[in-house]
Design a protein around this motif. Structure first.
Motif, PDB file in Angstrom:
ATOM      1  N   ALA A 163      -2.539  12.189  30.427  1.00 12.38           N
ATOM      2  CA  ALA A 163      -3.970  11.945  30.640  1.00 12.38           C
ATOM      3  C   ALA A 163      -4.343  10.524  30.230  1.00 12.38           C
ATOM      4  O   ALA A 163      -5.110   9.839  30.922  1.00 12.38           O
ATOM      5  CB  ALA A 163      -4.797  12.962  29.857  1.00 12.38           C
ATOM      6  N   ARG A 164      -3.812  10.079  29.109  1.00  8.95           N
ATOM      7  CA  ARG A 164      -4.111   8.718  28.650  1.00  8.95           C
ATOM      8  C   ARG A 164      -3.572   7.679  29.632  1.00  8.95           C
ATOM      9  O   ARG A 164      -4.165   6.630  29.848  1.00  8.95           O
ATOM     10  CB  ARG A 164      -3.485   8.499  27.271  1.00  8.95           C
ATOM     11  N   GLN A 165      -2.439   7.978  30.250  1.00  7.27           N
ATOM     12  CA  GLN A 165      -1.830   7.049  31.194  1.00  7.27           C
ATOM     13  C   GLN A 165      -2.435   7.132  32.592  1.00  7.27           C
ATOM     14  O   GLN A 165      -2.060   6.368  33.472  1.00  7.27           O
ATOM     15  CB  GLN A 165      -0.327   7.318  31.281  1.00  7.27           C
ATOM     16  N   GLY A 166      -3.361   8.069  32.790  1.00  5.74           N
ATOM     17  CA  GLY A 166      -3.963   8.240  34.109  1.00  5.74           C
ATOM     18  C   GLY A 166      -3.101   9.030  35.058  1.00  5.74           C
ATOM     19  O   GLY A 166      -3.269   8.935  36.278  1.00  5.74           O
ATOM     20  N   GLY A 172      -4.125   3.701  29.981  1.00  6.15           N
ATOM     21  CA  GLY A 172      -3.204   2.675  29.518  1.00  6.15           C
ATOM     22  C   GLY A 172      -2.380   3.154  28.354  1.00  6.15           C
ATOM     23  O   GLY A 172      -2.047   4.343  28.245  1.00  6.15           O
ATOM     24  N   GLY A 173      -2.048   2.231  27.448  1.00 11.45           N
ATOM     25  CA  GLY A 173      -1.192   2.528  26.313  1.00 11.45           C
ATOM     26  C   GLY A 173      -1.930   3.192  25.173  1.00 11.45           C
ATOM     27  O   GLY A 173      -3.133   3.485  25.264  1.00 11.45           O
ATOM     28  N   PRO A 174      -1.224   3.417  24.062  1.00  7.01           N
ATOM     29  CA  PRO A 174      -1.834   4.084  22.907  1.00  7.01           C
ATOM     30  C   PRO A 174      -3.070   3.374  22.361  1.00  7.01           C
ATOM     31  O   PRO A 174      -3.901   4.001  21.709  1.00  7.01           O
ATOM     32  CB  PRO A 174      -0.700   4.097  21.874  1.00  7.01           C
ATOM     33  N   GLU A 175      -3.183   2.087  22.626  1.00  7.61           N
ATOM     34  CA  GLU A 175      -4.361   1.344  22.146  1.00  7.61           C
ATOM     35  C   GLU A 175      -5.659   1.814  22.809  1.00  7.61           C
ATOM     36  O   GLU A 175      -6.754   1.479  22.342  1.00  7.61           O
ATOM     37  CB  GLU A 175      -4.175  -0.160  22.385  1.00  7.61           C
ATOM     38  N   LYS A 176      -5.546   2.615  23.854  1.00  6.46           N
ATOM     39  CA  LYS A 176      -6.737   3.145  24.527  1.00  6.46           C
ATOM     40  C   LYS A 176      -7.344   4.331  23.780  1.00  6.46           C
ATOM     41  O   LYS A 176      -8.354   4.882  24.209  1.00  6.46           O
ATOM     42  CB  LYS A 176      -6.386   3.568  25.956  1.00  6.46           C
ATOM     43  N   LEU A 177      -6.732   4.731  22.673  1.00  3.73           N
ATOM     44  CA  LEU A 177      -7.273   5.797  21.834  1.00  3.73           C
ATOM     45  C   LEU A 177      -8.090   5.170  20.709  1.00  3.73           C
ATOM     46  O   LEU A 177      -7.581   4.352  19.943  1.00  3.73           O
ATOM     47  CB  LEU A 177      -6.135   6.637  21.254  1.00  3.73           C
ATOM     48  N   GLN A 178      -9.347   5.560  20.606  1.00  6.15           N
ATOM     49  CA  GLN A 178     -10.236   5.009  19.591  1.00  6.15           C
ATOM     50  C   GLN A 178     -11.028   6.121  18.915  1.00  6.15           C
ATOM     51  O   GLN A 178     -11.376   7.126  19.552  1.00  6.15           O
ATOM     52  CB  GLN A 178     -11.204   3.998  20.214  1.00  6.15           C
ATOM     53  N   LEU A 179     -11.326   5.945  17.636  1.00 12.17           N
ATOM     54  CA  LEU A 179     -12.159   6.904  16.912  1.00 12.17           C
ATOM     55  C   LEU A 179     -13.630   6.614  17.153  1.00 12.17           C
ATOM     56  O   LEU A 179     -14.063   5.461  17.144  1.00 12.17           O
ATOM     57  CB  LEU A 179     -11.875   6.848  15.413  1.00 12.17           C
TER      58      LEU A 179
END
Length: 338
Positions: free
Chosen positions: A46-49, A10-17
């Motif tokens: 990769a983040r967007q699938g 999905g979007g940038p919000e799918k990146l988490q520490l």
């Protein structure tokens, strides 16, 4: 250690520490305390699938880091501990600690900051393979570099300038002054002008010797038509897939539907060549890529490789870093710092 994890597509919000135990270097590996990690467009795909090579989430992406070695596995010279290095990673680079096979570790030139060092490997190795290894670019030939303001684009300008070629580039007009300073002879704003007509005008209808194209889809057809006799088209991405409004993998299908089919007989009759570059599939050629990397690092010392970092973001702001790239605000590389 702290890692930036893609927890879902999905979007940038799918990146988490996330925190985890420090990795222990396996035999033949060096552990690096990371000071900077490079971001590449493949990470965004990769983040967007949209990047088939990436493991399924949760996954830590990242191909390049710079930092200091703080531990080594068996079979690795302990003298490496404490040295500043550049490391090539097969994913895992979005972290403050990473273990890397020692054959993918290189001494960091002292003239480079860690941010500059982390910006080099993927962009310059890709550009070197495109222009020199497979593109066979020669002095006084003309090369058209699409997305000239991106990380690979700037690297390609440096390499083409070193070779002695004439450089044309496509980029938004705001980036033109900087790109001219870097060595581009002619620049075309792809948003306001038909670049194919401009190339035809600039070359008197003959076309260019080499085109580097990261866009993919139907754009490759246009790039192929811009070649002169003896010309080569180097394809290394499908960034047009990100512009589709379709969901997930359907975007790749949309891009693939517009791709050209290059028939061998047509290639022979046109005296043209097409080739593809995917640095992520070169892990089995470590000696070859290490030789290229040593040439690039030699270029740093000689002055023709000019590392340029558009902006650095703390690891905790990785989502903002991705957004900065997706909105095409960067000129050159964006890196994470830890």
């Amino acid at each position: 250690m702290i890692q930036a994890v893609i927890v879902g597509h999905g979007g940038p919000e799918k990146l988490q520490l996330r925190e985890g135990p420090d990795p222990q270097p396996a035999p033949g590996e060096a552990r690096i305390r990371v000071r900077a990690s490079g971001i590449n467009f493949a990470d965004i795909l990769a983040r967007q699938g949209l990047y088939p090579d990436a493991p399924k989430p949760p996954v830590v992406v990242g191909y390049e880091v710079s930092g200091a070695v703080d531990a080594v596995g068996s079979g690795v010279d302990p003298a490496l501990i404490g040295t500043d290095v550049i490391g090539l990673t097969r994913f895992g680079g979005y972290a403050d600690v990473v273990s890397v096979p020692v054959g993918q570790v290189f001494a960091k030139p002292s003239r480079l900051s860690h941010e500059e060092a982390a910006s080099l490997p993927v962009a310059y190795l890709t550009a070197w393979q495109l222009l020199v290894v497979m593109g066979s670019l020669k002095p006084e030939e003309t090369v058209l570099i699409h997305n000239a303001g991106g990380g690979v684009g700037l690297a390609a300008i440096d390499i083409a300038r070193h070779v002695g070629a004439t450089i044309y580039g496509t980029a938004s007009s705001a980036k033109h002054p900087f790109l001219r300073e870097r060595g581009a002879a002619e620049l075309i704003d792809y948003r306001t002008a038909d670049w194919t007509k401009e190339v035809d005008r600039l070359t008197g209808g003959r076309g260019v010797a080499l085109v580097t194209d990261p866009l993919g889809g139907a754009h490759w057809k246009k790039s192929y038509r811009a070649l002169r006799s003896g010309g080569r088209l180097g394809m290394f991405g499908v960034s047009t897939a990100t512009t589709s409004r379709l969901a997930g993998p359907l975007r790749l299908g949309w891009a693939a539907a517009g791709m050209p089919f290059f028939h061998p007989v047509a290639l022979m009759n046109a005296n043209r060549a097409v080739f593809g570059v995917n640095l992520g599939h070169m892990w089995g050629e470590a000696e070859m890529t290490a030789e290229w990397m040593r040439t690039i690092l030699g270029g740093v010392e000689a002055g023709w490789v000019r590392a340029h970092v558009d902006r650095s973001f703390p690891l905790a702001e990785v989502a903002a870093a991705h957004t900065h790239i997706e909105e095409r605000r960067n000129v050159g590389k964006v890196v994470l710092t830890s």
